[in-house]
Design an enzyme around this catalytic site. Structure first.
Site: not given
Length: 333
Positions: A23-24, A50, A247, A271, A277
């Site tokens: 995804a962009l 992505g 978490g 964020s 990832d």
């Protein structure tokens, strides 16, 4: 590696990341996110996104090397390709059957809440699926690691990772020498298919706490319960090593090297985009450099926490990773 992160004594095994549904990524902020009104947003930050792409980006930031195999299509795909090249990422392009998707994250500056909008991506058919399997198998290096990360595009069967594992297993010489290790970080039906253990061998399977509870069919309230579940999943043949992210309560690993817990670092969260990832990137790079499971888990946890300290899709900064890795707390369960 940059800073005090261990570089490993034996070099680095080849890493191939795979992103079938890139995804962009467009990130911005507004004074308040409310319905009906036109929201005046800040200038956007645009990044290639992505799962596998983000893993490759984070590996590069930590001084590692990888090749990103990415399915791209249309003008959006061309722009994403240009952004990857601008970051100096080695890549292999696979033609997608349609326009590459976009994703949008908007931060409400008043509340700090982040809203994320993710589009589905183009529809795939059986020919595209077969070509993807062929391309990944051809690009995988003997003795290397293939990281399949992110969601499947529409039309890609849930069993794709299992089929890929079987395909890669046939590329060894029967003795284990030159075997390609498959790391999988996916969700939904694709995760359930890998967990069922009906496909080829998977070296590492990662999931988050709610996903683990969904597979287990019960709450996993304690670290011991999560470790029991992960160990049972590994013993069933779903994967050689199973990792569950709990978490704020850290990460659990179960496999041949035992059962381990890595504390989550206490950092200011700007964020959470890209934290998972970054975790996969840290763990993959550590394994590729020959680090043992506890150290690899500690590096992965440091990368995930470092990613939480940066805005939007900036991912982890190497100086933050090095500092957090030096203060890691990894204990057996």
């Amino acid at each position: 590696m940059v800073g005090m992160i261990p570089a490993g004594a034996g070099g680095q095994a080849p890493i191939l990341t795979v992103t079938l549904n890139p995804a962009l990524d467009v990130a911005t902020s507004a004074e308040a996110v409310v319905p009906e009104l036109k929201l005046r947003c800040d200038a956007p930050q645009v990044d290639p996104g992505g799962g596998g792409i983000n893993v490759s980006r984070a590996i590069a930031r930590m001084g590692g090397r990888s090749t990103a195999l990415v399915a791209l299509g249309g003008g959006t795909g061309a722009r994403l390709c240009d952004l990857m090249r601008a970051e100096g990422l080695a890549m292999l392009r696979l033609d997608a059957p349609g326009e590459t998707r976009q994703s949008l994250s908007v931060t409400d500056r008043g509340s700090g809440a982040q809203f994320r909008f993710v589009l589905p991506g183009p529809d795939w058919g059986a020919p595209e699926v077969g070509l993807a399997l062929d391309s990944i198998a051809a690009a995988a290096s003997p003795g290397g690691i293939v990281v399949l990360s992110g969601s499947n595009p529409p039309g890609v069967p849930a069993e794709f990772a299992a089929r890929l594992g079987a395909r890669l297993a046939r590329q060894g010489d029967g003795t284990g020498a030159g075997a390609v290790r498959l790391f999988v970080d996916t969700s939904g039906a694709a995760l359930a298919a890998v967990a069922a253990g009906t496909g080829g061998p998977v070296a590492v399977l990662r999931m988050d706490g709610p996903e683990a509870e969904g597979l287990a069919g019960r709450p996993l309230a304690t670290r011991a319960e999560t470790a029991d579940f992960a160990a049972a999943l590994a013993a069933s043949g779903a994967a050689r090593t199973v990792i569950v992210a709990r978490g704020a309560d850290g990460n659990i690993l179960a496999g041949p090297e035992g059962r381990w817990h890595a504390e989550a670092h206490r950092v200011e969260i700007v964020s959470k985009v890209g934290a998972g990832d970054s975790f996969v990137a840290g763990y993959t790079l550590a394994v590729a450099r020959g680090m043992a499971a506890p150290e690899a888990l500690g590096l992965a946890a440091a990368c995930a926490s470092a990613a939480c300290m940066t805005p939007a899709t900036e991912l982890c900064r190497p100086e933050d990773v090095a500092r957090l890795y030096d203060t890691r707390v990894v204990t057996p369960i």
